[in-house]
Design an enzyme around this catalytic site. Structure first.
Site, PDB file in Angstrom:
ATOM      1  N   TYR A 154      17.114  -5.757  -2.569  1.00 54.20           N
ATOM      2  CA  TYR A 154      17.671  -6.972  -2.112  1.00 54.20           C
ATOM      3  C   TYR A 154      17.579  -8.119  -3.144  1.00 54.20           C
ATOM      4  CZ  TYR A 154      19.714 -10.429   1.321  1.00 54.20           C
ATOM      5  OH  TYR A 154      20.427 -11.534   1.879  1.00 54.20           O
ATOM      6  N   SER A 204      13.975  -0.182  -0.561  1.00 53.89           N
ATOM      7  CA  SER A 204      14.291  -1.204   0.545  1.00 53.89           C
ATOM      8  C   SER A 204      15.933  -1.268   0.570  1.00 53.89           C
ATOM      9  CB  SER A 204      14.016  -2.845  -0.136  1.00 53.89           C
ATOM     10  OG  SER A 204      14.369  -3.743   1.068  1.00 53.89           O
ATOM     11  N   GLN A 205      16.774  -2.124   0.191  1.00 54.45           N
ATOM     12  CA  GLN A 205      18.076  -2.101   0.174  1.00 54.45           C
ATOM     13  C   GLN A 205      18.527  -0.956  -0.626  1.00 54.45           C
ATOM     14  OE1 GLN A 205      21.285  -5.593  -0.576  1.00 54.45           O
ATOM     15  NE2 GLN A 205      20.555  -4.851  -2.537  1.00 54.45           N
ATOM     16  N   ASP A 263       4.661  -2.920   6.821  1.00 56.58           N
ATOM     17  CA  ASP A 263       5.690  -3.556   6.183  1.00 56.58           C
ATOM     18  C   ASP A 263       6.437  -4.474   7.346  1.00 56.58           C
ATOM     19  OD1 ASP A 263       8.315  -4.050   5.129  1.00 56.58           O
ATOM     20  OD2 ASP A 263       8.448  -1.982   4.316  1.00 56.58           O
ATOM     21  N   HIS A 267       5.675  -4.284   2.363  1.00 61.35           N
ATOM     22  CA  HIS A 267       7.026  -3.564   1.727  1.00 61.35           C
ATOM     23  C   HIS A 267       6.995  -3.249   0.487  1.00 61.35           C
ATOM     24  CE1 HIS A 267      11.195  -3.039   2.115  1.00 61.35           C
ATOM     25  NE2 HIS A 267      11.594  -4.206   1.366  1.00 61.35           N
TER      26      HIS A 267
END
Length: 321
Positions: A90, A185-186, A271, A300
């Site tokens: 992201y 992540s994203q 996370d 994260h």
């Protein structure tokens, strides 16, 4: 830092009932069948490096709109190569052409997708969200069009990601039977969506994936993009049902049962951005053979370079490299 979500034992047992739209399959069939993809273009880039050949990539994404990226190839490689298609976290854009060379240095083709409208944080991007937002715009992506599945930002972004995977399969230097999708992540959420929507994908490697079990992510995440939904619904109190219905179409945990390729997940137990329970929700529902690497004391950042070693070993064995 302390646990802010379920314990590891609780995550292993966590198997939520998720809202699955009745028209989920027809929604994505209609979305992905709306345009006839045109051929990708590849322009050589002089990076000054001698062992990696790099190309500036343009792929026709959602609505035929141009989406940019990089293709890295080992300079001395011959014959069709296994390929890793990477989607970004992201806020990240594709960055500079010499930044991400790990997979090409290991002998793989490496196709990196820029993220439409993003590129405002750690790495710049050049892909606009045409007629809507230029490259480099700041957060709010989770709420852009969130009251209408057809207008939602992540419908466009997932379509872009699918187009990159299919473009990889058509490139003459790439072995179409050995294409892996990955991302952090994203990017992890996108890799899961692509694995679910593109039958030819041979492997998926989602790291600390975003967009999984989104309602729970909104409820328990202590940092990161899920808070955009929280802030939105704190003001628009009457839209929760509508918003979560839209989000269900792009929820990677909802799509995960449709994926059949072998997968290597990673999860970080501390996370606060993508709570581990949400990642395990996607892992448990994933339709193919799967493994997971758990990092008990990480936020994260997850496994970072350690997970790269895990991926290289796992994918090398899978692809016979």
């Amino acid at each position: 830092m302390a646990l802010s979500d379920l314990t590891l034992a609780e995550c292993w047992a966590y198997r939520p009932e998720l809202d699955v739209p009745k028209d989920l399959d027809t929604f994505w069939e209609r979305t992905l069948g709306a345009d006839e993809p045109t051929a990708a273009t590849y322009e050589p880039v002089d990076t000054g490096l001698t062992q990696i050949r790099t190309y500036a990539v343009t792929v026709a994404g959602f609505g035929g709109e141009p989406v940019h990226g990089w293709l890295h190839l080992p300079a001395t490689a011959t014959g069709p190569l296994p390929c890793v298609v990477e989607y970004l976290g992201y806020g990240r854009g594709r960055g500079l052409p010499h930044e991400k060379l790990f997979w090409a240095a290991a002998g793989f083709a490496h196709l990196i997708m820029d993220t439409r409208g993003q590129g405002w944080s750690a790495a710049p991007g050049v892909t606009a969200d045409p007629d809507r937002y230029p490259a480099g715009t700041v957060p709010g992506f989770l709420t852009r069009g969130v009251t209408d599945p057809d207008d939602f930002y992540y419908r466009r972004l997932i379509t872009d990601a699918v187009r990159f995977a299919t473009a990889a399969a058509a490139h003459p230097a790439i072995d179409a039977d050995r294409i892996a999708v990955t991302g952090i992540s994203q990017g992890g959420g996108l890799s899961l969506a692509v694995a679910a929507l593109v039958p030819g994908v041979a492997a998926a490697m989602p790291d600390v994936p975003f967009l999984c079990d989104i309602r729970r992510g909104v409820q328990v995440a202590g940092a990161g993009p899920y808070g955009e939904i929280t802030e939105y619904l704190a003001l628009y109190r009457d839209r929760a049902s509508q918003v979560f219905h839209t989000l269900s179409y792009v929820d990677a945990a909802v799509l995960a049962p449709r994926a059949t390729a072998p997968a290597l997940f990673s999860v970080a137990m501390m996370d606060r951005t993508c709570p581990p329970s949400t990642c395990f929700a996607a892992y448990h529902r994933y339709g193919g053979d799967k493994e997971v690497r758990v990092y008990e004391f990480n936020d994260h950042e997850g496994g970072a370079a350690h997970q790269q070693v895990e991926q290289l070993t796992w994918l090398g064995a899978l692809f016979g490299c």
